[in-house]
Each structure stands twice: as structure tokens, then as C-alpha cells.
Design a protein around this motif. Structure first.
Motif, short mmCIF file in Angstrom:
data_model
loop_
_atom_site.label_atom_id
_atom_site.label_comp_id
_atom_site.label_asym_id
_atom_site.label_seq_id
_atom_site.Cartn_x
_atom_site.Cartn_y
_atom_site.Cartn_z
N HIS A 146 1.66 -25.68 -3.32
CA HIS A 146 0.56 -24.87 -2.81
C HIS A 146 -0.04 -24.07 -3.97
O HIS A 146 0.70 -23.56 -4.81
N ARG B 65 -2.30 -21.45 2.27
CA ARG B 65 -1.63 -21.94 3.47
C ARG B 65 -1.45 -23.46 3.42
O ARG B 65 -0.39 -23.99 3.71
N ASP B 66 -2.51 -24.17 3.02
CA ASP B 66 -2.44 -25.62 3.00
C ASP B 66 -1.97 -26.13 1.64
O ASP B 66 -2.33 -25.57 0.61
#
Ligand code: SAH
Length: 368
Positions: free
Chosen positions: A177, A195-196
Motif C-alpha cells: 500500500h 486503504r487500497d
């Protein structure tokens, strides 16, 4: 009372408006923001500044770079016009020492060259003008390498690439990330992760890094300048010399560091007021330059490079002319800093890589 720097206020405003900020964007603002960036507002170099570089330690460094450039020019069959391009010239000290050295030993090279300095900082540009003023009427400044007019060139860069923004990714359970900066629950700037996950990030990693444990950090830079350099050499002819601290092979690990007044500090305090740098990944740099068609020469340690260029002989000559024992001792300690392998020496941490048009042949200092 708000004691935050104006740049911190701006960074907080952006995070509040748009969400967490990637490390690379943070670093770019800290160093290069047009009004509040670290390099835009000060001369950070020298004993009284935040850090000191090889050309500021001793005139020998720039002199040897000058002789290297003259030798490369001869290997290029001595073109009548040659552009000498320096990326991030700081105070202009290396170029001054280099030009002074070549006037004596290679006057034809001196007559053939025009100097192009790539500098974003108005403060340092002004300093470079003062330093080089009486040495040459032929110095031009540019904001980017691509702005330099066509023609064969010799490009040099000392401690330039470490100042270019670096991005970071952190490995967590679900993948890699991007590392970002947020405002945490108590209101401080703090590191976080996106987050992704970064899609297909493993593909970018050196094979050994794919098995890295969780919490590992991988850093990478945009290839823009490296590619511009490679394209220029491949299309127009010439060579490039890159000197910086870093690692010869891409590897896992965080190297982002903040320095203020010769001491390490927290990269998230005082944005704009401290220097942020990260090690140069010479393998990634070479890949980008060579992809454009230039030949690469594997990095050697600075100590070895300066030794091959004859720094000990130069030091001995300077010592023989030294006006006092203290001046001679200064030359010895400068030599030790430039080539020494200890904690205070630059000899091993600093690497030197070179690139050239295929017609130039093996470059001085890189003969196997
Ligand atoms: N080469 C000098 C200075 C190193 S400090 C020396 O060895 O002493 C880094 C230099 O790069 C400074 O001159 C800084 O203003 C410049 N610089 C940093 N980022 C830059 C960028 N994106 N474009 C052009 N110059 C930059």
C-alpha cells in the motif's frame, strides 16, 4: 498561538480537503514548493548550514571532476561545441573548481564548452552567479534538463538525485500500500497507508523483495530525469556522471531522512524548514537511463573512483604547496572525509555511476 510553519498550514489544508497525501507529494512540497520549499528559501550548504557536500569539503573534488570531463570530451573526439550540464549545482563550487582545473590542462576543452546549470532554487541560482561570475560569461540557467538546447553534452550531478521526491509503499497483510501522511486523532501529521493496495506492485520489486516480511518499506522515484538524461545522451551524444549516496542494487528498506543543522530530525516536523532526502537506487536509475539507449557503467564506490582519478597525487601536490602545517592537515582530513570508509567518511556510502553514448567507450574511473 499557531507555531506551525506556513508550509505545514498549507499541507494540512490539502490533507483536510483531499485526504492523506502520498510521501512523494509531501517531499516535493517540502523541498520545492515555490514560496515555502526548503531549497527555495535558503542556502542549506556548508559548515553553518544543514549539510556539507564533497565539493564544499575540498577543491580537489571539483578539480578531479573537471579533469574527468576533459578526458571524456577527448574520447568524444573533442567536438568543437560541448554543453557541460550540471544538475543541482548548489553553490556552484564544483563547477568553479572544475573550470579552473581545465583552463590549465585542457585549454581547448575550456574554449569548446558552454555551461548549463539546472537549478530550481532562486537563492542558490544567485549564489551560483556570484561563484561563477568572473570565471565564465557563458553560463545559462534552466529549470529542467529538457530545456537545454540540443547538442552533445557532458552531464554531472552530485547529491542531486537524493533530493528528488521518493515514494514509499508498505507491505501489509493484503499487499503493498502506498505510504501517506494524514492528520492523526490528536491533530499531528503522521504516517499512514492508503486503504487500497497498489495494483500489481510486486512486478516492480526486485525478486528478493517479493518475499519481504510485513511492514517492509520499498521506495521508488519517478524516472523522469533519468529518462531525460538517457535520451539526451543517446540522441545527442556525450556522457553523464552521477554521484550520490545510495545502494547499487534495488532493495527493501526505508532511507527517507530529515536533516537540520547537521543532525537527524523527524521528517514530519517543520515541513519546509528541514532537508528531506532518500538514498538513490542506482539499479533503478540505470534501468531508466539505459532504456533510452545510453550505455551504463556499474556504480563504483566514491573512494575507488577518486582514487582512480588520482586524488592522492592531487592531495600530495596541494600539501607540498600548503602555507602551514595546519593547512596541510586540513588537506589530509578533507581527503579522509572524501575517501574514508569510517562513519564520517563518504568513501563507501557514496557511489559513482556513469552513462555514455555507445560511441564513447569506457569512461575514466570505470575501466574494469
Ligand atoms: N551539487 C551541489 C548541491 C547539492 S544539494 C553540491 O554537491 O554541493 C541539491 C541541489 O539540487 C541544490 O542546488 C538544489 O537546489 C537542487 N535541486 C533540488 N531539486 C531540484 C530540482 N527538482 N530541479 C533542479 N534542481 C534541484
Amino acid at each position: 498561538m499557531d507555531e506551525r510553519s506556513p508550509l505545514e498550514v498549507e499541507i494540512r489544508r490539502r490533507i483536510t480537503a483531499a485526504g492523506p497525501m502520498p510521501v512523494g507529494e509531501y517531499m516535493a512540497l517540502c523541498l520545492g514548493d515555490a514560496t515555502h520549499g526548503y531549497y527555495m528559501t535558503r542556502d542549506p550548504l556548508g559548515a553553518r548550514g544543514d549539510f556539507i557536500t564533497a565539493p564544499e569539503i575540498s577543491q580537489m573534488f571539483g578539480e578531479l571532476i573537471g579533469l574527468w570531463m576533459a578526458a571524456v570530451w577527448k574520447q568524444m573526439d573533442a567536438p568543437e561545441n560541448i554543453r557541460i550540464i550540471e544538475l543541482g549545482p548548489g553553490r556552484g563550487t564544483m563547477m568553479k573548481d572544475a573550470l579552473r582545473a581545465v583552463v590549465q590542462v585542457a585549454p581547448a576543452f575550456r574554449d569548446a564548452l558552454a555551461v548549463h546549470l539546472i537549478e530550481i532554487s532562486p537563492v542558490l541560482r544567485a549564489q551560483q552567479e556570484r561563484t561563477l561570475n568572473d570565471l565564465t560569461k557563458q553560463v545559462l540557467w534552466h529549470a529542467a534538463l529538457d530545456d537545454v538546447p540540443k547538442g552533445p553534452a557532458i552531464i554531472v550531478a552530485n547529491e542531486f538525485f537524493d533530493a528528488l521526491p521518493v515514494n514509499q509503499a508498505v507491505k501489509i497483510e493484503r499487499g503493498w500500500h502506498e505510504r501517506q501522511i494524514e492528520i492523526d486523532s490528536v491533530g499531528n501529521l503522521a504516517f499512514t497507508v492508503a486503504r487500497d493496495p497498489l495494483p500489481h506492485f510486486e512486478m516492480l520489486l526486485p525478486p528478493a523483495a517479493r518475499e519481504a516480511p510485513e511492514q517492509s518499506i520499498f521506495e521508488w522515484r519517478a524516472d523522469t530525469v533519468a529518462m531525460d538524461m538517457g535520451r539526451r545522451i543517446a540522441d545527442e551524444g556525450g556522457a553523464a556522471l552521477v554521484i550520490d549516496y545510495g545502494h547499487a542494487k534495488s532493495a527493501i528498506g526505508e532511507t527517507l531522512q530529515a536533516v537540520g543543522q547537521h543532525a537527524y530530525t523527524d521528517p514530519l516536523t517543520a515541513p519546509g524548514g528541514i532537508d528531506l532526502t532518500a538514498h538513490v537506487d542506482f539499479q533503478a536509475l540505470a534501468r531508466a537511463v539505459e532504456a533510452m539507449g545510453a550505455n551504463g557503467f556499474a556504480p563504483v564506490e566514491q573512494s575507488q573512483f577518486l582514487h582512480r582519478l588520482g586524488i592522492e597525487t592531487r592531495a600530495a601536490a596541494l600539501k607540498a604547496k600548503a602555507s602551514s602545517r595546519a593547512a596541510a592537515a586540513d588537506i589530509d582530513s578533507a581527503l579522509a572525509r572524501l575517501i574514508g570508509h569510517g562513519r564520517t567518511g563518504m568513501g563507501m556510502l557514496f557511489k559513482v555511476a556513469a552513462f555514455a553514448h555507445p560511441s564513447v567507450g569506457a569512461l575514466p574511473g570505470f575501466e574494469s
